[in-house]
Motif scaffolding. Structure first.
Motif, short mmCIF file in Angstrom:
data_model
loop_
_atom_site.label_atom_id
_atom_site.label_comp_id
_atom_site.label_asym_id
_atom_site.label_seq_id
_atom_site.Cartn_x
_atom_site.Cartn_y
_atom_site.Cartn_z
N SER A 22 0.87 -1.17 0.00
CA SER A 22 0.00 0.00 0.00
C SER A 22 0.90 1.22 0.00
N LEU A 23 1.03 1.88 -1.14
CA LEU A 23 2.02 2.94 -1.32
C LEU A 23 1.35 4.26 -1.66
N VAL A 24 1.92 5.35 -1.15
CA VAL A 24 1.38 6.67 -1.45
C VAL A 24 2.49 7.58 -1.97
N ALA A 25 2.08 8.59 -2.73
CA ALA A 25 2.97 9.67 -3.14
C ALA A 25 2.51 10.94 -2.43
N LEU A 26 3.46 11.76 -2.00
CA LEU A 26 3.15 12.97 -1.23
C LEU A 26 3.64 14.21 -1.97
N ASP A 27 2.91 15.31 -1.82
CA ASP A 27 3.41 16.58 -2.35
C ASP A 27 4.36 17.20 -1.31
N PRO A 28 4.98 18.35 -1.63
CA PRO A 28 5.98 18.90 -0.70
C PRO A 28 5.40 19.26 0.67
N ASP A 29 4.07 19.42 0.76
CA ASP A 29 3.45 19.71 2.05
C ASP A 29 3.05 18.45 2.81
N GLY A 30 3.28 17.30 2.19
CA GLY A 30 2.94 16.05 2.85
C GLY A 30 1.54 15.54 2.54
N ALA A 31 0.84 16.21 1.63
CA ALA A 31 -0.50 15.76 1.27
C ALA A 31 -0.41 14.59 0.28
N VAL A 32 -1.32 13.65 0.43
CA VAL A 32 -1.33 12.49 -0.47
C VAL A 32 -1.84 12.93 -1.84
N ILE A 33 -1.04 12.67 -2.86
CA ILE A 33 -1.44 13.02 -4.24
C ILE A 33 -1.62 11.80 -5.13
N GLY A 34 -1.30 10.64 -4.59
CA GLY A 34 -1.51 9.43 -5.37
C GLY A 34 -1.34 8.22 -4.48
N HIS A 35 -2.00 7.14 -4.86
CA HIS A 35 -1.82 5.91 -4.10
C HIS A 35 -2.06 4.71 -5.00
N VAL A 36 -1.49 3.60 -4.58
CA VAL A 36 -1.71 2.33 -5.27
C VAL A 36 -1.70 1.23 -4.20
N VAL A 37 -2.49 0.22 -4.44
CA VAL A 37 -2.52 -0.89 -3.50
C VAL A 37 -2.66 -2.20 -4.25
N LYS A 67 3.17 6.42 -12.95
CA LYS A 67 4.26 5.56 -13.42
C LYS A 67 5.15 5.12 -12.26
N ALA A 68 5.52 6.08 -11.41
CA ALA A 68 6.40 5.76 -10.28
C ALA A 68 5.70 4.82 -9.30
N LEU A 69 4.43 5.06 -9.03
CA LEU A 69 3.70 4.18 -8.11
C LEU A 69 3.61 2.77 -8.67
N MET A 70 3.35 2.67 -9.96
CA MET A 70 3.25 1.33 -10.58
C MET A 70 4.59 0.59 -10.49
N HIS A 71 5.68 1.26 -10.86
CA HIS A 71 6.98 0.59 -10.80
C HIS A 71 7.33 0.22 -9.36
N ALA A 72 7.00 1.10 -8.42
CA ALA A 72 7.33 0.84 -7.02
C ALA A 72 6.57 -0.38 -6.49
N VAL A 73 5.28 -0.46 -6.79
CA VAL A 73 4.51 -1.57 -6.22
C VAL A 73 4.86 -2.89 -6.91
N LEU A 74 5.15 -2.83 -8.21
CA LEU A 74 5.56 -4.07 -8.90
C LEU A 74 6.92 -4.54 -8.38
N GLY A 75 7.82 -3.60 -8.14
CA GLY A 75 9.13 -3.97 -7.61
C GLY A 75 9.04 -4.54 -6.21
N ALA A 76 8.17 -3.95 -5.40
CA ALA A 76 7.99 -4.45 -4.03
C ALA A 76 7.37 -5.84 -4.05
N ALA A 77 6.37 -6.04 -4.91
CA ALA A 77 5.72 -7.35 -5.00
C ALA A 77 6.72 -8.41 -5.46
N ASP A 78 7.56 -8.04 -6.40
CA ASP A 78 8.58 -8.97 -6.89
C ASP A 78 9.56 -9.33 -5.76
#
Ligand SMILES: CC(C)(COP(=O)(O)OP(=O)(O)OC[C@H]1O[C@@H](n2cnc3c(N)ncnc32)[C@H](O)[C@@H]1OP(=O)(O)O)[C@@H](O)C(=O)NCCC(=O)NCCS
Length: 143
Positions: A22-37, A67-78
């Motif tokens: 369960s991964l999130v991307a944050l903006d410079p203020d720490g707000a969630v701007i994207g997620h993938v699970v 793109k970054a979330l997809m690569h991150a979660v696929l890499g983690a799953a692998d």
């Protein structure tokens, strides 16, 4: 997908939730701007992952967050030794991450009308002997 927000809550409340995926991307203020699970699905008795939801806040779309979330979660799953990831989604977007129509792997969805939109990404631990119907965890049945 309608109902994505409650779906994430339902998934988090159940046994299919995998915190490492369960991964999130944050903006410079720490707000969630994207997620993938990815959550625990099955093909017969074999474990597999279902990917989704994936979403990026509209004002941050088309800047590489998805793109970054997809690569991150696929890499983690692998890295965790998962054999494959299944999803229902765009045949334009997901092939760039190595997804192929699930039918090429002998894997079928619960809803045959999903057709080529039901896609699979094989990981290092993929076993071609694992074929049959992919089942998402139960909360997906509610949306
Ligand atoms: C789909 C989504 C997660 C992509 O995240 P993103 O951060 O915008 O994507 P990226 O910046 O990594 O990649 C953008 C590329 O994906 C493509 N793309 C984005 N959404 C797409 C879609 N639904 N179908 C086809 N291609 C898509 C764009 O054409 C773009 O390609 P380009 O760079 O060549 O122009 C995001 O747009 C989103 O949350 N959309 C709304 C929810 C949604 O549609 N989810 C289901 C997707 S099947």
């Amino acid at each position: 997908m309608p109902g994505e927000a409650p779906l994430v809550d339902w998934l988090r409340a159940g046994p299919a939730w995998i915190p490492e995926l369960s991964l999130v991307a944050l903006d410079p203020d720490g707000a969630v701007i994207g997620h993938v699970v990815c959550t625990r699905g099955t093909i017969g008795a074999a474990p597999a992952l279902g990917l989704g939801p994936l979403s990026v806040r509209p004002d941050w779309q088309r800047r590489g967050v998805g793109k970054a979330l997809m690569h991150a979660v696929l890499g983690a799953a692998d890295a965790l030794g998962e054999p494959l990831v299944a999803l229902l989604g765009s045949t334009e977007y997901y092939p760039r991450f190595g997804f192929r129509p699930a039918s090429e792997y002998g894997i079928v969805p619960q809803h045959l009308e999903w057709g080529a939109h039901f896609q699979v990404r094989a990981l290092t631990a993929y076993d071609p002997a694992v074929r049959g119907e992919f089942a998402y965890p139960e909360p997906f049945d509610r949306v």
